[in-house]
Design a protein around this motif. Structure first.
Motif, PDB file in Angstrom:
ATOM      1  N   VAL A  22     -35.794 -82.400  44.095  1.00  0.00           N
ATOM      2  CA  VAL A  22     -35.687 -83.203  45.346  1.00  0.00           C
ATOM      3  C   VAL A  22     -37.160 -83.316  46.151  1.00  0.00           C
ATOM      4  CG1 VAL A  22     -33.218 -82.528  45.374  1.00  0.00           C
ATOM      5  CG2 VAL A  22     -34.849 -81.414  46.598  1.00  0.00           C
ATOM      6  N   GLU A  23     -36.853 -84.382  47.058  1.00  0.00           N
ATOM      7  CA  GLU A  23     -38.228 -84.458  47.797  1.00  0.00           C
ATOM      8  C   GLU A  23     -38.294 -83.372  48.495  1.00  0.00           C
ATOM      9  OE1 GLU A  23     -39.824 -87.395  51.272  1.00  0.00           O
ATOM     10  OE2 GLU A  23     -37.787 -87.852  50.432  1.00  0.00           O
ATOM     11  N   GLY A  24     -39.762 -82.854  48.708  1.00  0.00           N
ATOM     12  CA  GLY A  24     -40.155 -81.620  49.193  1.00  0.00           C
ATOM     13  C   GLY A  24     -40.565 -80.529  48.431  1.00  0.00           C
ATOM     14  N   GLU A  25     -40.106 -80.469  47.221  1.00  0.00           N
ATOM     15  CA  GLU A  25     -40.171 -79.311  46.296  1.00  0.00           C
ATOM     16  C   GLU A  25     -41.736 -79.371  46.036  1.00  0.00           C
ATOM     17  OE1 GLU A  25     -37.856 -78.187  43.069  1.00  0.00           O
ATOM     18  OE2 GLU A  25     -36.333 -79.667  43.852  1.00  0.00           O
ATOM     19  N   LYS A  26     -42.232 -80.624  45.761  1.00  0.00           N
ATOM     20  CA  LYS A  26     -43.605 -80.404  45.532  1.00  0.00           C
ATOM     21  C   LYS A  26     -44.563 -79.776  46.564  1.00  0.00           C
ATOM     22  CE  LYS A  26     -47.680 -83.479  44.360  1.00  0.00           C
ATOM     23  NZ  LYS A  26     -48.123 -84.936  43.866  1.00  0.00           N
ATOM     24  N   ARG A  27     -44.206 -80.157  47.930  1.00  0.00           N
ATOM     25  CA  ARG A  27     -44.788 -79.324  49.022  1.00  0.00           C
ATOM     26  C   ARG A  27     -44.714 -77.943  49.131  1.00  0.00           C
ATOM     27  NH1 ARG A  27     -42.412 -81.908  54.297  1.00  0.00           N
ATOM     28  NH2 ARG A  27     -43.517 -80.335  55.316  1.00  0.00           N
ATOM     29  N   LEU A  28     -43.425 -77.517  48.696  1.00  0.00           N
ATOM     30  CA  LEU A  28     -43.251 -76.090  48.461  1.00  0.00           C
ATOM     31  C   LEU A  28     -44.180 -75.453  47.517  1.00  0.00           C
ATOM     32  CD1 LEU A  28     -39.223 -75.377  48.690  1.00  0.00           C
ATOM     33  CD2 LEU A  28     -41.016 -74.767  50.291  1.00  0.00           C
ATOM     34  N   GLN A  29     -44.424 -76.326  46.226  1.00  0.00           N
ATOM     35  CA  GLN A  29     -45.220 -75.688  45.273  1.00  0.00           C
ATOM     36  C   GLN A  29     -46.681 -75.667  45.841  1.00  0.00           C
ATOM     37  OE1 GLN A  29     -44.659 -73.995  42.387  1.00  0.00           O
ATOM     38  NE2 GLN A  29     -42.613 -74.208  43.365  1.00  0.00           N
ATOM     39  N   GLU A  30     -47.226 -76.460  46.578  1.00  0.00           N
ATOM     40  CA  GLU A  30     -48.366 -76.444  47.158  1.00  0.00           C
ATOM     41  C   GLU A  30     -48.646 -75.384  48.056  1.00  0.00           C
ATOM     42  OE1 GLU A  30     -48.631 -80.525  48.952  1.00  0.00           O
ATOM     43  OE2 GLU A  30     -48.914 -81.455  47.082  1.00  0.00           O
ATOM     44  N   GLN A  31     -47.588 -75.021  48.792  1.00  0.00           N
ATOM     45  CA  GLN A  31     -47.588 -73.714  49.566  1.00  0.00           C
ATOM     46  C   GLN A  31     -47.359 -72.448  49.021  1.00  0.00           C
ATOM     47  OE1 GLN A  31     -45.014 -74.569  52.839  1.00  0.00           O
ATOM     48  NE2 GLN A  31     -45.880 -76.454  53.421  1.00  0.00           N
ATOM     49  N   LYS A  32     -47.038 -72.282  47.761  1.00  0.00           N
ATOM     50  CA  LYS A  32     -46.337 -71.353  47.017  1.00  0.00           C
ATOM     51  C   LYS A  32     -47.427 -70.009  47.182  1.00  0.00           C
ATOM     52  CE  LYS A  32     -44.490 -69.372  42.668  1.00  0.00           C
ATOM     53  NZ  LYS A  32     -43.118 -68.936  43.528  1.00  0.00           N
ATOM     54  N   MET A  33     -48.668 -70.094  46.896  1.00  0.00           N
ATOM     55  CA  MET A  33     -49.622 -68.942  46.865  1.00  0.00           C
ATOM     56  C   MET A  33     -49.654 -68.560  48.338  1.00  0.00           C
ATOM     57  SD  MET A  33     -51.493 -66.821  45.163  1.00  0.00           S
ATOM     58  CE  MET A  33     -50.991 -65.579  46.393  1.00  0.00           C
ATOM     59  N   ASN A  34     -49.446 -69.344  49.426  1.00  0.00           N
ATOM     60  CA  ASN A  34     -49.786 -68.859  50.882  1.00  0.00           C
ATOM     61  C   ASN A  34     -48.328 -68.147  51.079  1.00  0.00           C
ATOM     62  OD1 ASN A  34     -52.469 -69.722  51.194  1.00  0.00           O
ATOM     63  ND2 ASN A  34     -51.672 -71.348  52.501  1.00  0.00           N
ATOM     64  N   ARG A  35     -47.316 -68.789  50.579  1.00  0.00           N
ATOM     65  CA  ARG A  35     -45.863 -67.974  50.857  1.00  0.00           C
ATOM     66  C   ARG A  35     -46.030 -66.816  50.244  1.00  0.00           C
ATOM     67  NH1 ARG A  35     -41.382 -71.707  52.497  1.00  0.00           N
ATOM     68  NH2 ARG A  35     -42.576 -73.502  53.459  1.00  0.00           N
ATOM     69  N   VAL A  36     -46.331 -66.775  49.159  1.00  0.00           N
ATOM     70  CA  VAL A  36     -46.345 -65.273  48.348  1.00  0.00           C
ATOM     71  C   VAL A  36     -47.392 -64.273  49.115  1.00  0.00           C
ATOM     72  CG1 VAL A  36     -47.133 -64.104  46.151  1.00  0.00           C
ATOM     73  CG2 VAL A  36     -45.549 -66.055  46.195  1.00  0.00           C
ATOM     74  N   GLU A  37     -48.425 -64.774  49.307  1.00  0.00           N
ATOM     75  CA  GLU A  37     -49.288 -63.969  49.929  1.00  0.00           C
ATOM     76  C   GLU A  37     -48.621 -63.287  51.273  1.00  0.00           C
ATOM     77  OE1 GLU A  37     -53.687 -64.132  52.206  1.00  0.00           O
ATOM     78  OE2 GLU A  37     -53.150 -65.711  50.932  1.00  0.00           O
TER      79      GLU A  37
END
Length: 332
Positions: free
Chosen positions: A208-223
């Motif tokens: 769905v729309e927005g998942e690409k933004r989540l993936q772009e933020q993934k490393m920061n979120r995991v950090e």
């Protein structure tokens, strides 16, 4: 997946009170089963709830979100972790509730992604919308009660009520007597963080729309999720710290990093670190895992087995971050 068990020597703490009885503020206790003299017996011991520890972890996420420029709602920032549970919260944050009709599974995924993009804590710590079409995201961080170590039939723990008096120096008759129950124990706790599932929606359906933004933020979120574990590894949780700041010492810890579900041995025996190392290797073979890392902090002279020695919590967090970055790079 990151899993860990920690042992703390804690003296004179009131980290988890449960109620007031007259002028006594009681420490939380719980029944545990232990083996003494060849028989299983029940004992009531001081404990610190997993809710208390999880709250501190999620508030650490708020601090990390600010530093890494990740989203957090105003309610979450204030420590009100109601997490999009009703329509009033959704309206305040401008999120459309999940539809009751049509492609509800797809809309549940859309709703989950919208919430995750609004709040890092709802991503890592989960949420439950209880409206007309309920949607749930399970927490990626799990933690249990911190309880005394149960070894050799003995329980190194004790509760004691400490007497205090508040008074006015100008009017000595204005006195208020109160007692605070404090605990001292060799405690152990266990936790898990499924860092691979951070920024990944859990509800089924097409992207769905927005998942690409989540993936772009993934490393920061995991950090942010891993750095917030520092709160757990250093015992920076619980209440009544302003005047009952405990004497707390990290005695030992074991942490594993795997690509399959695994829970470390709880710290009840002096060989819990080596047992964890032995078990995780066997689990890798049984479950067909490809990645197994075991780290340990030891200030007790314990048998580390195959675990790699780490000097302190700061180095532990650093190593976990390095491994998380390597894993994400390999996925790319």
């Amino acid at each position: 997946m990151i899993s860990g068990s920690v042992r703390f020597l804690v003296n004179v703490e009131s980290l988890n009170g449960v109620e007031s009885v007259g002028n006594l503020t009681r420490h939380r206790t719980a029944p545990i089963v232990t083996k003494t003299g060849g028989e299983y017996v029940i004992r009531y011991v001081p404990v610190i709830s997993g809710e208390s520890i999880a709250h501190a972890y999620q508030m650490a996420l708020v601090d990390m979100a600010d530093k890494l420029k990740l989203p957090v709602t105003a309610r979450t920032r204030q420590g009100e972790l109601i997490k999009f549970s009703d329509d009033d919260m959704l309206e305040a944050e401008g999120i459309s509730p999940p539809k009751k009709e049509g492609k509800t599974l797809n809309d549940a995924r859309r709703f989950e992604v919208d919430v995750m993009l609004k709040d890092l804590v709802a991503d890592v710590g989960g949420f439950m919308y209880a409206g007309g079409n309920p949607v749930r995201r399970s927490s990626k961080f799990s933690v249990g009660y911190m309880i005394p170590v149960l070894g050799n039939g003995d329980i190194p723990a004790q509760l004691e009520a400490q007497f205090h008096v508040r008074y006015s120096s100008s009017k000595m008759e204005n006195q208020a007597i109160f007692n605070v129950e404090v605990g001292s124990a060799l405690y152990t706790l266990s936790f898990m963080l499924d860092e691979e599932k951070v920024a990944v929606p859990s509800n089924p359906g097409p992207q769905v729309e927005g998942e690409k933004r989540l993936q772009e933020q993934k490393m920061n979120r995991v950090e942010a999720a891993i750095k917030s574990l520092y709160t757990v590894l250093t015992g920076n949780f619980g209440g009544k710290r302003s005047r009952f700041l405990p004497s707390m010492e990290l005695k030992s810890a074991v942490v594993t990093v795997t690509d399959f579900p695994f829970i470390t041995e709880p710290g009840h025996s002096n060989d819990y670190i080596s047992l964890t190392g032995d078990r995780v290797k066997k689990a890798k073979d049984v479950l067909g895992g490809k990645r197994v890392l075991t780290y340990a902090i030891d200030r007790e002279g314990l048998n580390l087995g195959s675990a790699e020695r780490i000097s302190d919590p700061e180095d532990m967090i650093r190593r976990l971050l390095e491994e998380a970055k390597k894993s994400l790079e390999n996925v790319k």
